[in-house]
Design a protein around this motif. Structure first.
Motif, PDB file in Angstrom:
ATOM      1  N   GLU A 170       4.300 -12.649  16.975  1.00 36.41           N
ATOM      2  CA  GLU A 170       4.069 -11.206  17.045  1.00 36.41           C
ATOM      3  C   GLU A 170       5.631 -10.580  16.521  1.00 36.41           C
ATOM      4  O   GLU A 170       5.510  -9.509  15.989  1.00 36.41           O
ATOM      5  N   GLU A 171       6.591 -11.087  16.731  1.00 34.02           N
ATOM      6  CA  GLU A 171       8.008 -10.767  16.531  1.00 34.02           C
ATOM      7  C   GLU A 171       7.797 -10.548  14.829  1.00 34.02           C
ATOM      8  O   GLU A 171       8.484  -9.842  14.138  1.00 34.02           O
ATOM      9  N   PHE A 172       7.250 -11.599  14.269  1.00 31.96           N
ATOM     10  CA  PHE A 172       7.332 -11.785  12.857  1.00 31.96           C
ATOM     11  C   PHE A 172       6.329 -10.773  12.200  1.00 31.96           C
ATOM     12  O   PHE A 172       6.523  -9.925  11.476  1.00 31.96           O
ATOM     13  N   LEU A 173       5.318 -10.480  13.070  1.00 29.27           N
ATOM     14  CA  LEU A 173       4.099  -9.425  12.362  1.00 29.27           C
ATOM     15  C   LEU A 173       4.872  -8.166  12.521  1.00 29.27           C
ATOM     16  O   LEU A 173       4.353  -7.076  11.666  1.00 29.27           O
ATOM     17  N   ALA A 174       5.949  -7.837  13.167  1.00 31.56           N
ATOM     18  CA  ALA A 174       6.602  -6.436  13.503  1.00 31.56           C
ATOM     19  C   ALA A 174       7.345  -6.232  12.462  1.00 31.56           C
ATOM     20  O   ALA A 174       7.735  -4.849  12.177  1.00 31.56           O
ATOM     21  N   LEU A 175       7.724  -7.257  11.368  1.00 32.49           N
ATOM     22  CA  LEU A 175       8.370  -6.846  10.187  1.00 32.49           C
ATOM     23  C   LEU A 175       7.843  -6.231   9.339  1.00 32.49           C
ATOM     24  O   LEU A 175       6.333  -6.060   9.264  1.00 32.49           O
ATOM     25  N   PRO A 176       8.264  -5.222   8.490  1.00 32.33           N
ATOM     26  CA  PRO A 176       7.810  -4.400   7.469  1.00 32.33           C
ATOM     27  C   PRO A 176       7.254  -5.138   6.269  1.00 32.33           C
ATOM     28  O   PRO A 176       7.628  -5.022   5.214  1.00 32.33           O
ATOM     29  N   LEU A 177       6.435  -6.063   6.407  1.00 30.56           N
ATOM     30  CA  LEU A 177       6.136  -7.232   5.238  1.00 30.56           C
ATOM     31  C   LEU A 177       5.429  -6.523   4.252  1.00 30.56           C
ATOM     32  O   LEU A 177       5.621  -6.854   3.261  1.00 30.56           O
ATOM     33  N   ALA A 178       4.170  -5.941   4.569  1.00 35.62           N
ATOM     34  CA  ALA A 178       3.443  -5.252   3.579  1.00 35.62           C
ATOM     35  C   ALA A 178       4.097  -4.135   2.508  1.00 35.62           C
ATOM     36  O   ALA A 178       4.005  -3.990   1.414  1.00 35.62           O
ATOM     37  N   VAL A 179       5.102  -3.351   3.371  1.00 34.67           N
ATOM     38  CA  VAL A 179       5.934  -2.488   2.281  1.00 34.67           C
ATOM     39  C   VAL A 179       6.797  -3.144   1.611  1.00 34.67           C
ATOM     40  O   VAL A 179       6.932  -2.808   0.395  1.00 34.67           O
TER      41      VAL A 179
END
Length: 501
Positions: free
Chosen positions: A6-15
């Motif tokens: 979940e920590e990783f998913l919280a990063l602005p990956l798609a942006v």
């Protein structure tokens, strides 16, 4: 639990992906991919019941890779912002432009379906990084105390490696994937000293690394606790065992030893970049040249070897590789004949092999994805028996258990392997231990001498966290399923006598 962190998913990956890929397209890139990688690793050791090492490290970064005007470009950074993503895209294109005049060929990538917004995780129940260091040390200490209490055990070590790897990938073809891989490796070793003779011997547990969580260390079915109970007696017999007489022997090799021979003499030898000479600086090329594909007798007719990135237990298993190729499985050797290689998208296209089989991997964002070893496994005989059945076919031979040291030449052809435990076979029965054993052969002579393969019950799932390749050097995890197997007339060396020469 099993799922993407979940920590990783919280990063602005798609942006980040939109910013980098959009800029790369503006600059004329034919292909662009952004990767965000977050890896946490831990290494704990105990020596003689006392904590010795406790290191936990984090590696987080972002990279952009492009094909521009037929040349590769790559750039990596640490800051997860849109400005940095754009800068990396511009830098990657600039690198490709500089490379174009000195590139001897144009990069073409094999086609692959698009996978939009896909998520994958390896199977695990307990993330090892949610378990306190105190609890981990306590578990290792309990096992070590049992081992240390055994008769004749003078020194002990215990170790635990754990890795949680999160990767976000997005490319200009429309693929976007997010995945988490968790792996652990517990091990214990013991040393005994014969005070009368000054001889000493060591022995290590055979429990392999696994694509699993902390539950693997606690699970009685892994056999770790049973091994700890058996090791003192095995070790006491080993230190008093006779030294082997050099010569030719029939061998029954357990999967706990044979998996490493598979890794070195098949796994590395069938990496297509190594076969074609694109990889040579790190551990050489390969004797299994491309002209041999489809007809070369690699081993005996009972030899069937597969490559995969999709078994539940495989350390190299992924949902998608670092070029957006889905995990799959295929034949490398069928009925002893070389029929396939391990490929990434560029190598597959170079030889018109169709789709890549998904072997691209980089161990961090700061490294370029290269073709890496997948899970390479020798298939058991569906109707084969157990180790006892193989042993019963040997009049004068050796049963080899556990991996140890190895040596292999720069063509993956001439080799020498040792082991941990060696048992004399006399008239179809195991009669006692031996010492100082190494087997020596060429890859083809060895695998062509394989007369029989054990059944599914003999399969051992070995592997390594740290297979090395490339410059700058990278490591990757890979597993190898291996049944026990019977080999005829293999050269055995006495390692003490060889060292004396």
């Amino acid at each position: 639990m099993s799922g993407v962190n979940e920590e990783f998913l919280a990063l602005p990956l798609a942006v980040l992906a939109d910013a980098a890929l959009g800029r790369a397209r503006q600059l004329g890139a034919e292909y662009a991919a952004l990767r965000v990688v977050s890896t946490r690793s831990q290494y704990l050791t105990l020596r003689d019941l006392a904590p010795e090492t406790a290191v936990t490290s984090d590696d987080v970064g972002v990279s952009v890779r492009v094909v521009h005007d037929g040349s590769w470009g790559f750039a990596a950074g640490l800051v997860l912002t849109t400005d940095e993503a754009v800068r990396l895209a511009e830098r990657a294109v600039a690198v490709a432009r500089v490379s174009r005049p000195v590139s001897s060929e144009r990069v073409v990538l094999a086609a692959e379906p698009t996978y939009a917004d896909r998520v994958w995780s390896s199977r695990y129940q307990i993330d090892p990084f949610t378990v306190s260091d105190q609890d981990k040390v306590a578990a290792l200490l309990e096992l070590t105390e049992r081992l240390k209490a055994g008769d004749g055990v003078d020194f002990t070590t215990a170790a635990l490696q754990a890795v949680r790897e999160n990767v976000f990938y997005a490319d200009s073809f429309g693929t976007t994937t997010t995945q988490t891989r968790v792996r652990v490796e517990p091990s214990l070793s013991a040393t005994t000293v014969d005070t009368a003779t000054g001889a000493f011997e060591s022995m290590r547990t055979l429990t392999p690394p696994a694509a699993a969580g902390w539950e693997y260390v606690l699970d009685q079915e892994t056999g770790l606790a049973d091994e700890v109970a058996q090791m003192p007696e095995l070790l006491a017999a080993k230190v008093k065992a006779p030294s082997v007489r050099a010569g030719d022997y029939d061998l029954v090799i357990d999967g706990s030893n044979l998996f490493l021979t598979i890794h070195e003499s098949i796994g590395h030898a069938t990496e297509l970049d190594r076969v074609l000479g694109y990889e040579a600086a790190y551990a050489g090329t390969s004797f299994a040249t491309y002209d041999k594909l489809g007809h070369f007798q690699y081993g005996s007719p009972v030899m069937n070897v597969t490559g995969d990135r999709d078994t539940d237990w495989g350390l190299a298993s992924v949902g998608w590789d670092d070029e957006g190729v889905a995990g799959q499985h295929w034949d490398i050797i069928r009925d002893g004949v070389l029929v396939g290689y391990q490929t990434d998208r560029a190598m597959a296209a170079l030889k018109d092999l169709g789709r890549s089989n998904g072997a691209a991997y980089a161990d961090s964002a700061r490294h370029v994805p290269v073709q890496r070893m997948v899970n390479v496994s020798l298939q058991p005989d569906p109707d084969g028996g157990g180790v006892e059945d193989l042993v019963s076919r040997v009049e004068d031979g050796i049963y080899i258990v556990g991996d140890n040291s190895w040596s292999i030449d720069m063509q993956r052809y001439n080799f020498q392997f040792t082991g941990q435990r060696f048992f004399k076979i006399d008239q179809g029965a195991v009669t006692g231990q031996l010492r100082d054993v190494a087997y020596q052969a060429t890859t083809t002579d060895f695998w062509r001498s394989m007369e029989a393969v054990g059944g599914p019950e003999t399969v051992y799932r070995g592997g390594t966290f740290n297979c090395g390749k490339a410059q700058p050097g990278q490591v990757s995890p890979a597993s190898h399923g291996s049944p026990a197997a019977l080999f005829r007339g293999v050269r055995i060396l006495n390692t003490v006598q060889e060292a004396g020469h």
